[in-house]
Design a protein around this motif. Sequence first.
Motif, mmCIF file in Angstrom:
data_model
loop_
_atom_site.group_PDB
_atom_site.id
_atom_site.type_symbol
_atom_site.label_atom_id
_atom_site.label_comp_id
_atom_site.label_asym_id
_atom_site.label_seq_id
_atom_site.Cartn_x
_atom_site.Cartn_y
_atom_site.Cartn_z
ATOM 1 N N LEU A 1 1.037 -1.193 -0.031
ATOM 2 C CA LEU A 1 -0.115 -0.025 -0.039
ATOM 3 C C LEU A 1 1.006 1.290 -0.174
ATOM 4 C CD1 LEU A 1 -1.173 -2.124 2.409
ATOM 5 C CD2 LEU A 1 -3.139 -0.662 2.008
ATOM 6 N N GLY A 2 0.105 2.243 0.241
ATOM 7 C CA GLY A 2 0.980 3.576 0.091
ATOM 8 C C GLY A 2 0.481 4.616 0.962
ATOM 9 N N GLY A 3 0.767 5.884 0.224
ATOM 10 C CA GLY A 3 1.459 6.230 -0.610
ATOM 11 C C GLY A 3 0.666 5.476 -2.016
ATOM 12 N N GLU A 4 1.621 5.559 -3.139
ATOM 13 C CA GLU A 4 1.020 4.942 -4.151
ATOM 14 C C GLU A 4 2.286 4.004 -5.026
ATOM 15 O OE1 GLU A 4 -0.361 3.420 -7.077
ATOM 16 O OE2 GLU A 4 -1.838 5.037 -6.697
ATOM 17 N N PRO A 5 1.842 2.658 -4.796
ATOM 18 C CA PRO A 5 3.100 1.647 -5.271
ATOM 19 C C PRO A 5 3.188 1.768 -6.456
ATOM 20 C CG PRO A 5 1.456 0.720 -3.659
ATOM 21 C CD PRO A 5 0.723 1.857 -3.862
ATOM 22 N N MET A 6 2.046 2.124 -7.505
ATOM 23 C CA MET A 6 2.297 2.227 -8.889
ATOM 24 C C MET A 6 3.156 3.458 -9.309
ATOM 25 S SD MET A 6 1.416 -0.390 -10.483
ATOM 26 C CE MET A 6 0.789 -1.966 -10.035
ATOM 27 N N GLU B 1 3.207 -9.099 -11.202
ATOM 28 C CA GLU B 1 3.948 -9.840 -10.013
ATOM 29 C C GLU B 1 2.346 -10.091 -8.931
ATOM 30 O OE1 GLU B 1 6.458 -11.500 -10.113
ATOM 31 O OE2 GLU B 1 6.987 -10.704 -12.132
ATOM 32 N N VAL B 2 1.406 -9.566 -9.139
ATOM 33 C CA VAL B 2 0.248 -9.374 -8.062
ATOM 34 C C VAL B 2 -0.754 -10.217 -8.261
ATOM 35 C CG1 VAL B 2 -1.405 -7.782 -7.351
ATOM 36 C CG2 VAL B 2 0.954 -6.951 -7.458
ATOM 37 N N GLU B 3 -1.311 -10.879 -7.255
ATOM 38 C CA GLU B 3 -2.681 -11.633 -7.443
ATOM 39 C C GLU B 3 -3.913 -10.807 -7.627
ATOM 40 O OE1 GLU B 3 0.381 -14.292 -7.403
ATOM 41 O OE2 GLU B 3 -0.031 -12.961 -5.846
ATOM 42 N N VAL B 4 -3.824 -9.990 -6.571
ATOM 43 C CA VAL B 4 -5.236 -8.876 -6.312
ATOM 44 C C VAL B 4 -4.766 -7.640 -6.220
ATOM 45 C CG1 VAL B 4 -7.054 -8.740 -4.703
ATOM 46 C CG2 VAL B 4 -6.414 -11.030 -4.823
ATOM 47 N N LEU B 5 -5.551 -6.791 -7.111
ATOM 48 C CA LEU B 5 -5.285 -5.216 -7.137
ATOM 49 C C LEU B 5 -6.619 -4.794 -6.425
ATOM 50 C CD1 LEU B 5 -3.936 -2.788 -8.238
ATOM 51 C CD2 LEU B 5 -5.198 -3.223 -10.347
ATOM 52 N N ILE B 6 -6.445 -3.756 -5.917
ATOM 53 C CA ILE B 6 -7.675 -2.921 -5.306
ATOM 54 C C ILE B 6 -7.240 -1.583 -5.983
ATOM 55 C CG2 ILE B 6 -8.834 -1.755 -3.580
ATOM 56 C CD1 ILE B 6 -6.994 -5.162 -2.863
ATOM 57 N N ASP B 7 -8.258 -1.373 -6.953
ATOM 58 C CA ASP B 7 -7.907 -0.214 -7.775
ATOM 59 C C ASP B 7 -9.009 1.016 -7.632
ATOM 60 O OD1 ASP B 7 -10.194 -0.946 -9.333
ATOM 61 O OD2 ASP B 7 -9.152 -0.692 -11.105
ATOM 62 N N GLY B 8 -8.389 2.179 -8.176
ATOM 63 C CA GLY B 8 -9.355 3.173 -8.064
ATOM 64 C C GLY B 8 -8.971 4.312 -6.843
ATOM 65 N N LYS B 9 -8.997 5.629 -7.160
ATOM 66 C CA LYS B 9 -8.907 6.453 -6.137
ATOM 67 C C LYS B 9 -9.800 6.480 -4.997
ATOM 68 C CE LYS B 9 -6.539 9.879 -9.090
ATOM 69 N NZ LYS B 9 -6.748 11.324 -9.849
ATOM 70 N N PHE B 10 -9.640 6.746 -3.734
ATOM 71 C CA PHE B 10 -10.345 6.722 -2.375
ATOM 72 C C PHE B 10 -11.240 8.044 -2.979
ATOM 73 C CE2 PHE B 10 -11.816 8.860 1.309
ATOM 74 C CZ PHE B 10 -12.719 7.909 1.662
ATOM 75 N N PRO C 1 0.906 -14.977 -1.895
ATOM 76 C CA PRO C 1 0.065 -14.029 -2.559
ATOM 77 C C PRO C 1 0.137 -12.602 -2.414
ATOM 78 C CG PRO C 1 -1.566 -15.059 -1.124
ATOM 79 C CD PRO C 1 0.014 -15.759 -1.190
ATOM 80 N N ILE C 2 0.298 -11.838 -3.338
ATOM 81 C CA ILE C 2 0.492 -10.289 -3.093
ATOM 82 C C ILE C 2 -0.770 -9.571 -3.421
ATOM 83 C CG2 ILE C 2 1.760 -8.223 -3.868
ATOM 84 C CD1 ILE C 2 4.121 -10.419 -4.545
ATOM 85 N N TRP C 3 -1.272 -8.552 -2.498
ATOM 86 C CA TRP C 3 -2.312 -7.738 -2.863
ATOM 87 C C TRP C 3 -1.668 -6.308 -2.810
ATOM 88 C CZ3 TRP C 3 -7.725 -8.681 -0.667
ATOM 89 C CH2 TRP C 3 -8.071 -10.028 -0.657
ATOM 90 N N LEU C 4 -2.003 -5.631 -3.740
ATOM 91 C CA LEU C 4 -1.538 -4.293 -4.118
ATOM 92 C C LEU C 4 -2.752 -3.293 -4.185
ATOM 93 C CD1 LEU C 4 1.567 -3.092 -6.047
ATOM 94 C CD2 LEU C 4 -0.879 -2.152 -6.292
ATOM 95 N N TRP C 5 -2.668 -2.013 -3.408
ATOM 96 C CA TRP C 5 -3.827 -1.016 -3.392
ATOM 97 C C TRP C 5 -3.058 0.053 -4.388
ATOM 98 C CZ3 TRP C 5 -3.645 -4.598 -0.127
ATOM 99 C CH2 TRP C 5 -4.737 -5.098 0.753
ATOM 100 N N SER C 6 -3.899 0.543 -5.252
ATOM 101 C CA SER C 6 -3.484 1.600 -6.009
ATOM 102 C C SER C 6 -4.604 2.603 -6.602
ATOM 103 C CB SER C 6 -2.889 1.182 -7.524
ATOM 104 O OG SER C 6 -2.562 2.276 -8.469
ATOM 105 N N GLY C 7 -4.366 4.001 -6.395
ATOM 106 C CA GLY C 7 -5.265 4.954 -6.865
ATOM 107 C C GLY C 7 -5.531 4.877 -8.482
ATOM 108 N N TYR C 8 -4.684 4.341 -9.174
ATOM 109 C CA TYR C 8 -4.739 4.122 -10.675
ATOM 110 C C TYR C 8 -5.873 2.768 -10.885
ATOM 111 C CZ TYR C 8 -0.606 6.738 -11.230
ATOM 112 O OH TYR C 8 0.278 7.677 -11.265
ATOM 113 N N LYS C 9 -6.679 3.076 -11.894
ATOM 114 C CA LYS C 9 -7.497 1.975 -12.328
ATOM 115 C C LYS C 9 -6.776 0.963 -13.125
ATOM 116 C CE LYS C 9 -11.956 3.686 -12.471
ATOM 117 N NZ LYS C 9 -13.088 3.644 -13.212
ATOM 118 N N PHE C 10 -7.175 -0.286 -13.240
ATOM 119 C CA PHE C 10 -6.564 -1.309 -13.722
ATOM 120 C C PHE C 10 -6.164 -1.041 -15.309
ATOM 121 C CE2 PHE C 10 -6.758 -5.352 -16.527
ATOM 122 C CZ PHE C 10 -5.948 -6.173 -15.512
ATOM 123 N N GLU C 11 -7.222 -0.382 -16.160
ATOM 124 C CA GLU C 11 -6.997 -0.116 -17.380
ATOM 125 C C GLU C 11 -5.760 0.877 -17.482
ATOM 126 O OE1 GLU C 11 -11.406 -1.105 -16.438
ATOM 127 O OE2 GLU C 11 -9.981 0.228 -15.343
#
Length: 165
Positions: free
Chosen positions: A70-75, A121-130, A97-107
Amino acid sequence: MKYAKIRKLDVTNGPGVRTTLFVSGCTHNCEGCFNKEQQDFNYGNEFTKETEDEFIELTKSRQIKGVNILGGEPMQQIMDDTLLNLLRRIKAETNKPIWLWSGYKFEEIISNPKRLELLKEVEVLIDGKFQLDKRDIMLKYRGSANQRVIDVKKSLQQGSIVEIL
């Protein structure tokens, strides 16, 4: 790369007991961000080879079920390969398994070659800005209703988003 903190035993982000890395630096500046101080790329400590080795050792523990980034912004940690090397080591040495949170969308992530490299390298992405107006404390693993919990491997294979929750 700088990091804000490491949680050795985290039960709030992701299923089971996990090891969590909070990276420093984010330019999204989401209203209501709970990690404002971590938006500064110079906040925290330098992520050294020794820190990486310690993180890998923590992750190898039998009680650890996975890793959270998480972060900050890992991406936004694409100025060098520090985060990418860590993710690759986690896969090679622990296979957790690696989970990563990002404000960027998958696309957005898959349209940037360096971010896509991290994502692979990631199994699960939680995407989108809060989004403060979509905040929902009843949601699992995310803070606002616009965010998605995505199965990365299936999404990349199918060429379309596969949500888990």
